[in-house]
Design an enzyme around this catalytic site. Structure first.
Site, mmCIF file in Angstrom:
data_model
loop_
_atom_site.group_PDB
_atom_site.id
_atom_site.type_symbol
_atom_site.label_atom_id
_atom_site.label_comp_id
_atom_site.label_asym_id
_atom_site.label_seq_id
_atom_site.Cartn_x
_atom_site.Cartn_y
_atom_site.Cartn_z
ATOM 1 N NE ARG A 63 -17.226 -19.898 26.142
ATOM 2 C CZ ARG A 63 -16.290 -20.835 25.987
ATOM 3 N NH1 ARG A 63 -16.152 -21.447 24.821
ATOM 4 N NH2 ARG A 63 -15.470 -21.159 26.963
ATOM 5 C CE1 TYR A 117 -41.449 -9.649 23.270
ATOM 6 C CE2 TYR A 117 -39.565 -10.572 24.449
ATOM 7 C CZ TYR A 117 -40.218 -10.313 23.267
ATOM 8 O OH TYR A 117 -39.657 -10.699 22.076
ATOM 9 C CG ASP A 189 -37.951 -5.741 28.563
ATOM 10 O OD1 ASP A 189 -37.356 -4.800 28.008
ATOM 11 O OD2 ASP A 189 -38.466 -6.674 27.933
ATOM 12 C CE LYS A 214 -38.209 -5.361 19.825
ATOM 13 N NZ LYS A 214 -37.595 -6.633 20.186
#
Length: 403
Positions: A63, A117, A189, A214
């Site tokens: 993890r 967003y 962002d 992206k």
């Protein structure tokens, strides 16, 4: 690969060299894919020592990552001037939500740019609200109203540049300066330009968030996000991500590293083609407004020139006096533009969008526009030939006009 992370290198060189400082680098170009949930210890003393060293590069448990994830995080940190570290998340939205949860507590107030967003807005109105965090939307172009929106409980500000869908460019240094003076944390962002085109921490932001899905991935085949920050907030991000169980697969980390190596040339080509198409659209009678900060003379272009060193292939345009049926005829006639969410891949996409449902303080249509000029299309320009894309759009307009 000694010196691979040297920040004296040009960006294009650093894209090739960052994240390649492990033992593997003397023998292979790419980090091997380490798939492992269980990490082993030589003895009990080793177990106790490594449990206390919570940092990349220290084996503990899957993890916390392994060499493949660490290489990607190291590379992203090296590309974000001022960052002490980067935390990886299983999607861009997970990075946004994880960063906000690391910063906010019950009773805090979060200021959210009204052109953020849509899932960011939904996180503020949904998840964070259930935890007792109050949200307030603000117009990022109105500095006076922004400053007036603060109160004693305002803990953080969520920014995005340019604005999602409608592409407004706000004055990030001015906004973050106000937030800092008010004692608030600034998150941004920065997916549109990435750290290559906009150095978020250098412009006053505390936490820079990117959807690696992206441009970094670049091939429309992975989901991932990242948040980079200075030492104080990086530690909070890391602890929060571990408490939430956020982890990315080594296979996806390898894909992101592969995409990172060519991101610079892809962004350069896509930006060049996008600007040419934006200029072509700006001359079309059917187009009321082209929403691209890279377009000379367009809204926000001066701020983009001042603060940015690059752009990308994503922009929007508004049809003049048309309706949704006309917009759909245009999009449905396109052959090279796929219809789909996301962007930043090698392929071009077209997406209709309506602004009214996702704005609280910013007017749409914008002030000075005709009331009928509201139906918009977002284009994500890929790596196809410019003339072929323009020819495809020409056919789309012809189909729209025939209706």
């Amino acid at each position: 690969m000694a010196g691979g992370n040297d920040d004296s290198y040009a960006r294009s060189t650093r894209l090739v060299t960052v994240g390649r400082s492990g033992d593997f680098a003397d023998n292979v170009v790419n980090p091997p894919i380490w798939r492992a949930s269980t990490h082993l210890y030589s003895n009990c003393a080793d177990l106790k020592a490594r449990k206390a060293r919570n940092e990349d590069g220290q084996f503990f448990y899957g993890r916390r990552g392994a060499p493949t994830q660490w290489a990607l995080a190291q590379a992203l940190t090296a590309l974000e001037p001022g960052a002490a570290g980067t935390v990886l998340y299983p999607s861009g939205l997970a990075a946004l939500a994880g960063a906000l949860l690391a910063v906010l507590r019950s009773g805090d107030v979060l200021l959210v740019a009204d052109n953020a967003y849509e899932p960011t807005r939904n996180t503020a109105m949904g998840l964070l609200k259930t935890f007792g965090v109050e949200h307030r939307f603000f117009d990022p172009l109105d500095l006076e109203a922004f400053e007036a929106a603060f109160c004693d409980r305002t803990r953080a500000v969520m920014l995005e540049v340019p604005g999602s869908l409608t592409m407004e460019v706000c004055d990030i240094p001015a906004l973050t300066r106000i937030a800092r003076d008010k004692g608030a944390v600034s998150l941004i962002d920065n997916t549109w330009a990435t750290s290559l085109g906009f150095e978020a921490l250098g412009h006053g932001c505390d936490i820079a968030i990117t959807a690696l899905t992206k441009h970094v991935g670049g091939h429309s085949d992975l989901m991932m996000g990242a948040a980079s920050a200075g030492e104080r907030w990086y530690r909070r991000l890391r602890l929060g991500a571990q408490q939430l169980g956020h982890v990315v697969s080594p296979d996806d980390a390898a894909l992101a590293l592969r995409g990172l190596r060519t991101m610079g040339v892809r962004l350069e080509q896509q930006s060049k083609t996008a600007l040419a198409i934006a200029q072509w659209l700006d001359d079309r009678d059917e187009v009321a407004h082209v929403l691209s900060p890279m377009l000379p003379g367009g809204p926000g272009h001066n701020l983009w020139q001042r603060d940015f060193t690059g752009g990308c292939g994503l922009f929007s345009f508004v049809l003049k006096g048309r309706d949704d049926a006309a917009r759909c005829r245009l999009i449905d006639a396109l052959q090279l533009f796929g219809i789909g969410y996301s962007w930043g891949g090698f392929e071009s996409l077209a997406l209709p969008f309506d602004v009214d449902p996702i704005r609280s303080t910013m007017a749409w249509p914008k002030e000075g526009w005709g009331l009928e000029d509201r139906f918009a299309i977002r284009l994500s320009i890929g790596l196809e030939d410019k003339d072929d894309l323009i020819a495809d759009l020409t056919k789309g307009f012809a189909a729209m006009n025939e209706g």
